[in-house]
Design a protein around this motif. Structure first.
Motif, PDB file in Angstrom:
ATOM      1  N   GLN A 132       4.066  -0.530   3.562  1.00  0.00           N
ATOM      2  CA  GLN A 132       2.824   0.113   4.029  1.00  0.00           C
ATOM      3  C   GLN A 132       1.668  -0.118   3.053  1.00  0.00           C
ATOM      4  O   GLN A 132       0.536  -0.398   3.474  1.00  0.00           O
ATOM      5  CB  GLN A 132       3.090   1.618   4.235  1.00  0.00           C
ATOM      6  CG  GLN A 132       1.878   2.458   4.588  1.00  0.00           C
ATOM      7  CD  GLN A 132       1.129   2.929   3.348  1.00  0.00           C
ATOM      8  OE1 GLN A 132      -0.088   2.799   3.262  1.00  0.00           O
ATOM      9  NE2 GLN A 132       1.844   3.441   2.369  1.00  0.00           N
ATOM     10  N   PHE A 133       1.969  -0.015   1.745  1.00  0.00           N
ATOM     11  CA  PHE A 133       0.908  -0.191   0.744  1.00  0.00           C
ATOM     12  C   PHE A 133       0.436  -1.652   0.639  1.00  0.00           C
ATOM     13  O   PHE A 133      -0.489  -1.956  -0.105  1.00  0.00           O
ATOM     14  CB  PHE A 133       1.397   0.240  -0.638  1.00  0.00           C
ATOM     15  CG  PHE A 133       1.517   1.726  -0.832  1.00  0.00           C
ATOM     16  CD1 PHE A 133       0.413   2.561  -0.678  1.00  0.00           C
ATOM     17  CD2 PHE A 133       2.729   2.299  -1.192  1.00  0.00           C
ATOM     18  CE1 PHE A 133       0.521   3.929  -0.880  1.00  0.00           C
ATOM     19  CE2 PHE A 133       2.842   3.671  -1.402  1.00  0.00           C
ATOM     20  CZ  PHE A 133       1.738   4.482  -1.237  1.00  0.00           C
ATOM     21  N   HIS A 134       1.146  -2.536   1.333  1.00  0.00           N
ATOM     22  CA  HIS A 134       0.860  -3.967   1.203  1.00  0.00           C
ATOM     23  C   HIS A 134       0.423  -4.592   2.525  1.00  0.00           C
ATOM     24  O   HIS A 134       0.494  -5.802   2.679  1.00  0.00           O
ATOM     25  CB  HIS A 134       2.109  -4.701   0.698  1.00  0.00           C
ATOM     26  CG  HIS A 134       2.629  -4.196  -0.624  1.00  0.00           C
ATOM     27  ND1 HIS A 134       2.283  -4.757  -1.817  1.00  0.00           N
ATOM     28  CD2 HIS A 134       3.447  -3.163  -0.918  1.00  0.00           C
ATOM     29  CE1 HIS A 134       2.889  -4.101  -2.803  1.00  0.00           C
ATOM     30  NE2 HIS A 134       3.597  -3.131  -2.284  1.00  0.00           N
ATOM     31  N   SER A 135       0.024  -3.769   3.502  1.00  0.00           N
ATOM     32  CA  SER A 135      -0.270  -4.286   4.848  1.00  0.00           C
ATOM     33  C   SER A 135      -1.712  -4.007   5.255  1.00  0.00           C
ATOM     34  O   SER A 135      -1.978  -3.617   6.383  1.00  0.00           O
ATOM     35  CB  SER A 135       0.681  -3.641   5.860  1.00  0.00           C
ATOM     36  OG  SER A 135       2.005  -3.845   5.485  1.00  0.00           O
ATOM     37  N   TYR A 136      -2.620  -4.162   4.317  1.00  0.00           N
ATOM     38  CA  TYR A 136      -3.992  -3.758   4.582  1.00  0.00           C
ATOM     39  C   TYR A 136      -4.892  -4.949   4.885  1.00  0.00           C
ATOM     40  O   TYR A 136      -4.853  -5.982   4.208  1.00  0.00           O
ATOM     41  CB  TYR A 136      -4.587  -3.020   3.375  1.00  0.00           C
ATOM     42  CG  TYR A 136      -3.827  -1.781   2.959  1.00  0.00           C
ATOM     43  CD1 TYR A 136      -3.041  -1.061   3.868  1.00  0.00           C
ATOM     44  CD2 TYR A 136      -3.909  -1.301   1.642  1.00  0.00           C
ATOM     45  CE1 TYR A 136      -2.349   0.071   3.478  1.00  0.00           C
ATOM     46  CE2 TYR A 136      -3.222  -0.165   1.251  1.00  0.00           C
ATOM     47  CZ  TYR A 136      -2.437   0.516   2.159  1.00  0.00           C
ATOM     48  OH  TYR A 136      -1.765   1.645   1.776  1.00  0.00           O
TER      49      TYR A 136
END
Lengths: 437, 569
Positions: B275-279
């Motif tokens: 999640q923290f890497h899907s921006y």
């Protein structure tokens, strides 16, 4: 024949040197020589060999004389005292291993004790400041390998942590610091001309109690904003110059001691010192580290941290953990008469607490667990001598940078002597019996 | 040991292919057995209840120095939640960074029986193990961090896979570690100078190596050894708008590499808290979800597993070995910041964080995590985590399960946000009508995680021969239920067994169990060069001696479970 034990860990100060060599007799019963240690550390090892050392518990009589008792009697006395108290103070925990601290915690839980360690009169203010603002920290190896700007603020390692400068902070050659002390700029901030100040490049001889002002002035100077002509007794040119030295470093480390933690301003000084470090991270890399005193005061804060969530002044008397320095700290409790017995292990409040607190200890039921005879043992009702941790029994200890190191057993304790952990385990079992758990 | 039979429950076991059938589960001598092997079992009536194997958490920060920093520097985290000693339970306290005792009990209450501590600084291994020892009930293991370790940087600069593997084997033994963890490869070493590596080709200062080389080299070294778990990575550029490209670049480093070792796992890379890497986007204004791009890659590549790192919209405490990220975060939210750089090895930071549903970015983060779970084609490769405590505390797992299982509960959230429309626009969640089944939840929390960890022979299923870890939840899948019933049931296991011992009976914790610490002993051929390098680094650069570095068993790992790996061939 003799044997040499290497990689011995020194159980004296928070520097926790782990390169000592100790020569012991072939039967492992006598400790003969200590190498690589500082004078204080060597003395700690050699003191275990003192001929007049106490090896059995003793109980103070009405007339002030002492009567030898067995360990079983001492266990019973301690268990009864703690079990019958409504709010015992269990203080110290800084000169023992984490194993003993863990057992002590469970005793504290069952008896509703207040658990406090020596930080309460030392770096407790630093711990409070960290709760306010955090702390950019590093291990001592980072200092050795990277630091080219070293600040000693209100501390005097030349006397208090004698091998700190040679092992970690000023002299060692590390990976990126191949020139050793020649590649480092050392700034000492101290109202006295100490022996540490003598080896510094810059000594800012600050007016006593003006640390907050000078720290604040540094933050102003980092931004290049105007300062009054003199702050805390230091001319502004020197402050701008010191600020520039720090900003131009590749890696800045600030070490601080009780000169700032227990002088005027207390935790607010540390707030500001940490703010200085945070600010420096805008320009370069910077870290700050308290010069912890006892070799395992850091460990007791760590153990209570994972067991209760607080590093000192943990009040368990309501059945759950509470923390409120000023209310749940030892001296405040003692002077207000809020505890009804005192248990001391691994510290000497008799020598370091205010007289009014020590007097309270002497008036209360009290037990002191300590290998030495100290001012504390003199005022306690029961004195239980135990094996020296780090000499006669191993166990985990945390260095001033929180790095855990396993101390070593190098010599046998005198026959029949118990260790801190063994004694506490037996007290715990007995208290559970008394409480019907 | 006592024998038990859990009768009449609705059993969900993806390994055995049991999907809600009423089956009896038999326990004898700490293992699952065939029901015919029981002589005189005690009966647990699970009529109308859900039965699953004990859950396995693949990634959480529950023990060690940064967790304890979080506890000690946040007294406010203990406000109003400390509880007294009661029965077998010790005193407990803490919300986002609970005490060790609370950690063990809270996991047990959710039916979790095995938890991986996701980042252990090797120099602080003793501390990590002391906390693990004081965490009751659950089996645990710790992953030492390798991605910024000087040995690794120097070996991989010259692509010396064999030496890297020998060093990994040595360090796993010295620290009693379990797997190869990589956090912001190269970036944390750069943080030693206040710098960072922002993409996989950004060179590490002085060491002249790129994050891509580090990740690829560690995958290869991991497979050279054939360790139970794959390389477990937290990639560069975490938390920044537009970072999904770095994530895809990192994924691609696993291409063409096959798992070795015969542990049953299919992946060679586990990417954590994706999640923290899907921006997407390039600032906080146009910040958006790129979960479809990420999941397209994951769904089409069998040799990758991920966990989601679901944001739970709580006040929490972030902590990671990604030192530069935590500094970035404190600049963003201006809350207190703790940092520790660790000589030759790694670094870390800790910053409190409030994920507020009234903040657009936080709500988008919340949606992205769920999208990852809901877009997963293979739930055996996509796992539920909150990267505890970074995206939220682990005690929210039951709530995450509710969101994944109920479109109604998700849409109530989406419509309730302060910036509802903007959040819906920047994400894809509103259009997803998938509701995960209990079978899929069992894959994402048990069968899949056990398999990815190389522990399918011990955990994750009720198959005879496996460790008897089993949870019984008060949830009847055949009856009508509100979304909140799911959360309530998964947060309060009715019964729990750990290696055949009854831990929870009728919702009460009745035993502190017999927790074990797992570690991997990888045997390699003698490698004089690596041993010489180790000796030299300790002499010259470490501040502890080599002889004082290795973690001894007795106190730190009192009840070990050693997994032997033979890499001498």
């Amino acid at each position: 024949m003799t044997k040499t034990v290497t990689d011995v860990v020194c159980p004296f100060c928070g520097t926790l040197c782990d390169d000592l060599e100790v020569v012991v007799s072939d039967d492992g019963k006598q400790l003969l020589e200590v190498y690589n240690a500082c004078a204080i550390g060597a003395e700690k090892f050699l003191h275990s060999q003192a001929e007049d050392r106490l090896t059995r518990p003793r109980l103070q009589q009405e007339d002030g004389s002492w009567k030898d008792v067995t360990y079983d009697e001492a266990i019973e006395y301690t268990a009864q005292m703690l079990a019958s108290s409504t709010k015992p103070l269990m203080y110290g925990w800084s000169s023992t291993n984490c194993e003993a601290q863990g057992v002590g915690s469970e005793i504290g839980e069952i008896t509703g004790a207040v658990m406090d360690n020596t930080a309460t009169v030392c770096h407790g203010t630093s711990l409070i400041a960290v709760q306010d603002i955090g702390i950019p920290h590093c291990t001592l190896g980072e200092v050795k390998n990277r630091a080219d700007r070293v600040v000693f603020w209100g501390c005097n390692p030349a006397h208090a942590h004698p091998r700190h400068m040679s092992r970690y902070s000023i002299f060692p050659r590390g990976f990126f610091t191949g020139k050793g002390h020649k590649g480092r700029k050392v700034i000492v901030i101290d109202p006295r001309k100490t022996d540490t100040a003598n080896v510094a490049d810059v000594h800012l001889q600050i007016e006593q109690g003006r640390d907050y002002e000078l720290l604040d002035a540094l933050r102003v100077a980092f931004k290049g904003l105007p300062l009054p002509d003199v702050v805390a007794g230091i001319p502004k040119e020197q402050i701008y110059e010191a600020a520039e030295v720090l900003k131009s470093g590749r890696f800045v480390i600030i070490f601080f001691g009780m000169g700032v933690t227990q002088s005027l301003g207390k935790n607010h000084n540390i707030d500001e010192a940490i703010a200085v470090t945070r600010d420096l991270n805008e320009y370069t890399k910077a870290a700050i580290m308290p010069m912890r005193g006892h070799y395992n005061v850091t460990g007791s804060g760590a153990v209570w941290g994972w067991q209760f969530g607080f590093p000192f002044a943990v009040d368990l008397s309501r059945g759950f953990a509470r923390y409120n320095p000023g209310e749940t700290t030892s001296n405040d409790l003692l002077r207000r008469g809020e505890v009804d017995s005192v248990f001391v292990l691994g510290s000497d409040p008799g020598a370091h607490f205010p007289f009014s607190s020590v007097k309270k200890i002497s008036e209360l039921p009290s037990v002191c667990i300590d290998p030495h005879q100290t001012p504390t043992t003199a005022v306690c009702k029961l004195h239980v001598p135990v094996a020296f941790v780090g000499v006669e029994i191993g166990g985990c200890a945390y260095r001033m940078d929180n790095v855990p190191i396993e101390t070593r057993k190098v010599v046998e304790a005198p026959e029949g002597m118990m260790t801190d952990e063994e004694f506490l385990e037996k007290v715990l079992v007995r208290i559970k019996e008394i409480k019907g758990e | 040991m006592a024998e038990y039979i859990i009768k009449n429950g609705f059993v969900f076991d993806p390994v055995l292919g049991i999907n809600g059938d009423k089956t009896d589960v038999a326990i004898k001598d700490g293992k699952f057995v065939e029901t015919t092997q029981l002589a005189n079992p005690k009966t647990i009536d699970a009529t109308g209840m859900t039965v699953m194997a004990g859950a396995v958490d693949i990634h959480a920060h529950v023990a060690g120095p940064k967790v304890n920093t979080g506890r000690n520097f946040r007294p406010e985290d203990k406000l109003f939640n400390c509880t007294p000693r009661r029965g077998v339970e010790r005193m407990q306290g803490g919300f986002s960074v609970p005490t060790t005792f609370k950690t063990g009990y809270d996991y047990a209450r959710m039916g979790y029986t095995t938890v991986m501590e996701a980042a252990m600084p090797p120099l602080y291994a003793r501390h990590t193990h002391e906390e693990i020892r004081d965490t009751p009930i659950i089996d645990q293991a710790a992953f030492p961090v390798f991605g910024n370790n000087w040995f690794v940087l120097e070996y991989l600069k010259n692509n010396e896979i064999e030496n890297t593997a020998s060093y990994i084997a040595w360090l796993l033994r010295a620290t009693k570690g379990y797997a190869v963890k990589v956090v912001n490869p190269g970036g944390t070493e750069a943080w030693g100078w206040g710098l960072n590596c922002e993409n996989i080709h950004d060179p590490v200062p002085f060491f002249d190596i790129t994050p891509a080389q580090i990740v690829k080299g560690l995958i290869e070294a991991n497979e050279y050894l054939g360790l139970p778990h794959s390389m477990h990575v937290h990639a560069n550029n975490l938390g920044n708008p537009g970072n999904y490209t770095t994530t895809l670049d990192t994924f691609k480093l696993s291409e063409g590499i096959k798992p070795r070792g015969g542990w049953g796992r299919d992946q060679v890379m586990h990417h954590t808290h994706v999640q923290f890497h899907s921006y997407g986007g390039d600032n906080w204004g146009n910040f958006e979800s790129k979960s479809p791009e990420i999941m397209d890659y994951v769904n089409s590549h069998d040799n990758i597993t991920i966990d989601i790192g679901q944001v739970t919209l709580d006040e929490t405490t972030t902590m990671t070995a990604d030192g530069p990220f935590e500094h970035h975060l404190t600049e963003l939210n201006h809350l207190k910041w703790a940092n520790t750089d660790v000589e030759l090895e790694t670094g870390s930071g800790v910053v409190p964080y409030v994920y507020s549903p009234t903040i657009k970015v936080c709500a988008i983060q919340w949606a992205i995590g769920l999208e990852l779970g809901l877009l997963a084609k293979d739930p055996m490769r996509v796992f539920i985590t909150t990267d505890h405590p970074n995206a939220g505390p682990f005690i929210r797992y039951p709530r995450v399960i509710k969101w994944l299982m109920s479109q109604q509960s998700r849409e109530e959230m989406l419509n309730g946000f302060k910036h509802s429309e903007k959040v819906i626009d920047a994400t894809h969640l509103m259009g997803i009508d998938r509701e995960l089944s209990l079978y899929e939840i069992a894959q994402m929390t048990r069968a899949g995680t056990a398999k990815a960890l190389g522990l399918g022979h011990m955990y994750g299923s009720l198959k005879p021969g496996l460790e008897a870890d089993v949870a019984v939840y008060d949830f009847n899948p055949e009856q009508e239920h509100a979304p909140d019933d799911i959360e309530k049931a998964f947060g309060n296991a009715r019964h729990l067994f750990k290696t055949g011992m009854q831990i929870i009976n009728e919702g009460e914790i009745v035993s502190n169990g017999n927790k074990r610490t797992l570690w991997v002993n990888a045997r390699v051929n003698e490698n004089p060069q690596v041993m010489r390098d180790v000796k030299e680094k300790f002499l010259r650069y470490y501040t502890v001696t080599q002889n004082n570095y290795e973690v001894a068993g007795h106190h730190y790992v009192p009840n070990p479970y050693v997994i032997e790996v033979d890499a001498t061939q």
